[in-house]
Design a protein around this motif. Structure first.
Motif, short mmCIF file in Angstrom:
data_model
loop_
_atom_site.label_atom_id
_atom_site.label_comp_id
_atom_site.label_asym_id
_atom_site.label_seq_id
_atom_site.Cartn_x
_atom_site.Cartn_y
_atom_site.Cartn_z
N THR A 43 -1.24 1.26 -10.74
CA THR A 43 -1.96 1.72 -9.75
C THR A 43 -3.06 0.68 -9.75
OG1 THR A 43 -1.03 4.04 -9.69
CG2 THR A 43 -2.80 3.53 -8.40
N PHE A 44 -3.24 -0.02 -8.54
CA PHE A 44 -4.43 -0.78 -8.25
C PHE A 44 -5.15 -0.29 -6.89
CE2 PHE A 44 -1.69 -3.42 -10.97
CZ PHE A 44 -2.63 -3.67 -11.74
N ILE A 45 -6.27 0.12 -6.89
CA ILE A 45 -7.16 0.50 -5.83
C ILE A 45 -8.31 -0.12 -5.61
CG2 ILE A 45 -8.01 2.58 -4.64
CD1 ILE A 45 -6.36 4.40 -6.31
N GLU A 46 -8.42 -1.09 -4.32
CA GLU A 46 -9.64 -1.64 -4.23
C GLU A 46 -9.84 -2.69 -5.13
OE1 GLU A 46 -12.83 0.89 -3.24
OE2 GLU A 46 -11.80 1.66 -1.17
N CYS A 47 -8.68 -3.45 -5.73
CA CYS A 47 -9.24 -4.52 -6.69
C CYS A 47 -8.97 -5.69 -6.00
CB CYS A 47 -8.03 -4.30 -7.45
SG CYS A 47 -8.19 -2.90 -8.68
N THR A 48 -9.63 -6.91 -6.72
CA THR A 48 -9.55 -8.38 -6.18
C THR A 48 -8.74 -9.24 -7.28
OG1 THR A 48 -11.49 -8.11 -4.78
CG2 THR A 48 -10.90 -10.40 -5.31
N PHE A 49 -7.99 -10.12 -6.91
CA PHE A 49 -7.28 -11.11 -7.74
C PHE A 49 -7.80 -12.32 -7.51
CE2 PHE A 49 -4.95 -7.09 -8.17
CZ PHE A 49 -4.67 -7.10 -9.65
N THR A 50 -8.53 -13.10 -8.31
CA THR A 50 -8.90 -14.48 -7.75
C THR A 50 -8.25 -15.38 -8.63
OG1 THR A 50 -10.81 -13.46 -6.72
CG2 THR A 50 -11.03 -15.84 -7.23
N ASN A 51 -7.87 -16.48 -8.29
CA ASN A 51 -7.07 -17.49 -8.79
C ASN A 51 -6.32 -17.12 -10.14
OD1 ASN A 51 -7.01 -20.38 -9.31
ND2 ASN A 51 -8.58 -20.28 -10.83
N ALA A 60 8.09 -2.62 -9.39
CA ALA A 60 8.64 -1.40 -9.30
C ALA A 60 7.87 -0.36 -9.30
CB ALA A 60 9.65 -0.98 -10.18
N ASN A 61 7.67 0.29 -8.03
CA ASN A 61 6.73 1.77 -7.84
C ASN A 61 5.30 1.20 -8.36
OD1 ASN A 61 6.42 4.18 -6.91
ND2 ASN A 61 6.63 5.07 -8.84
N PRO A 84 5.30 2.72 -1.35
CA PRO A 84 5.03 2.07 -0.06
C PRO A 84 3.99 3.04 0.55
CG PRO A 84 6.95 3.56 0.09
CD PRO A 84 6.68 3.21 -1.37
N PHE A 85 3.22 4.06 -0.11
CA PHE A 85 2.26 4.80 0.15
C PHE A 85 1.05 4.39 0.09
CE2 PHE A 85 -0.86 8.32 -0.58
CZ PHE A 85 -0.62 9.13 0.58
N LEU A 104 9.46 -3.94 4.22
CA LEU A 104 8.20 -3.17 4.08
C LEU A 104 7.71 -3.10 5.30
CD1 LEU A 104 6.51 -4.89 0.71
CD2 LEU A 104 7.52 -2.56 0.97
N LYS A 105 6.63 -2.17 5.30
CA LYS A 105 5.89 -1.96 6.54
C LYS A 105 4.50 -2.36 6.01
CE LYS A 105 4.60 1.78 9.70
NZ LYS A 105 4.45 3.16 10.18
N ILE A 106 4.12 -3.53 6.51
CA ILE A 106 2.79 -4.06 6.27
C ILE A 106 2.08 -4.60 7.31
CG2 ILE A 106 3.49 -4.72 3.84
CD1 ILE A 106 4.12 -7.50 4.66
N ASN A 107 2.13 -3.84 8.27
CA ASN A 107 1.20 -3.88 9.83
C ASN A 107 -0.17 -4.19 9.34
OD1 ASN A 107 3.76 -3.12 10.77
ND2 ASN A 107 2.97 -1.20 11.34
#
Length: 189
Positions: A43-51, A60-61, A84-85, A104-107
């Motif tokens: 689970t990744f929440i409010e994370c940033t991946f740079t370079n 998966a999940n 998807p949640f 996916l639903k990525i509106n």
């Protein structure tokens, strides 16, 4: 599951030193190598991946909530098995060739200056998405919801208006041939 909060990871090769399975909140990853590793059930929440190199990671999940990918290499990433949640991410100057967002639903997702060539957007909901200055060569659109999406600065797309939902979507005049390909019409200046 272990929780990691506000951690910074820089120049870590996770192919040699595996990332501990858990929940990562408000963490930053800079110049890290994740190539081919299994991030299933992370689970990744409010994370940033740079370079970072995230090519061929397994998701998966995997929960990706409010994630920013900046200048990342993400070749062949299949996002379709993600949890998807509350799925929410944005991409800036990323290489996403051969990625899949199937069903996916990525509106509202932002793709800014990304290489999206050979990407699978089949049956994807991209309502109000912004694809700014993206290369969409050989990208697949089939039964894709592009209502109110902005592709006005993107190039090389071929989108069939008969098999996709493009109401209120924005396209540049230069992109008109990509909307008429299936009709065998030649557009000249």
């Amino acid at each position: 599951m272990e929780t990691f909060d506000s951690k910074n990871y820089s120049q870590v090769n996770f192919t040699n030193t595996p990332l501990t399975k858990g929940e990562y909140d408000n963490c930053e990853f800079h110049d890290c190598n994740f190539e081919g590793i299994d991030l299933s059930h992370f689970t990744f929440i409010e994370c940033t991946f740079t370079n970072c190199n995230l090519s061929n990671v397994k998701l998966a999940n995997c929960a990706l909530k409010d994630i920013q990918f900046v200048q990342c290499k993400m070749l062949g990433v299949d996002f379709s098995p993600c949890n998807p949640f509350l799925l929410d991410f944005s991409f800036k100057q990323c290489q996403l060739q051969f990625a899949s967002f199937y069903q996916l639903k990525i509106n509202g997702t932002l793709f800014n200056q990304c290489d999206l060539s050979d990407v699978d957007f089949v049956e994807t909901s991209l309502v109000k998405a912004k694809l700014i200055e993206c290369n969409l060569a050989q990208t697949q659109f089939e039964n894709t919801l592009l209502e109110n999406a902005d592709l006005s600065d993107s190039i090389n797309y071929v989108i069939n208006p008969e098999t996709n939902y493009i109401s209120e979507a924005k396209f540049a005049l230069e992109g008109l041939p990509g909307l008429l390909t299936q009709f065998n019409i030649n557009v000249v200046k």
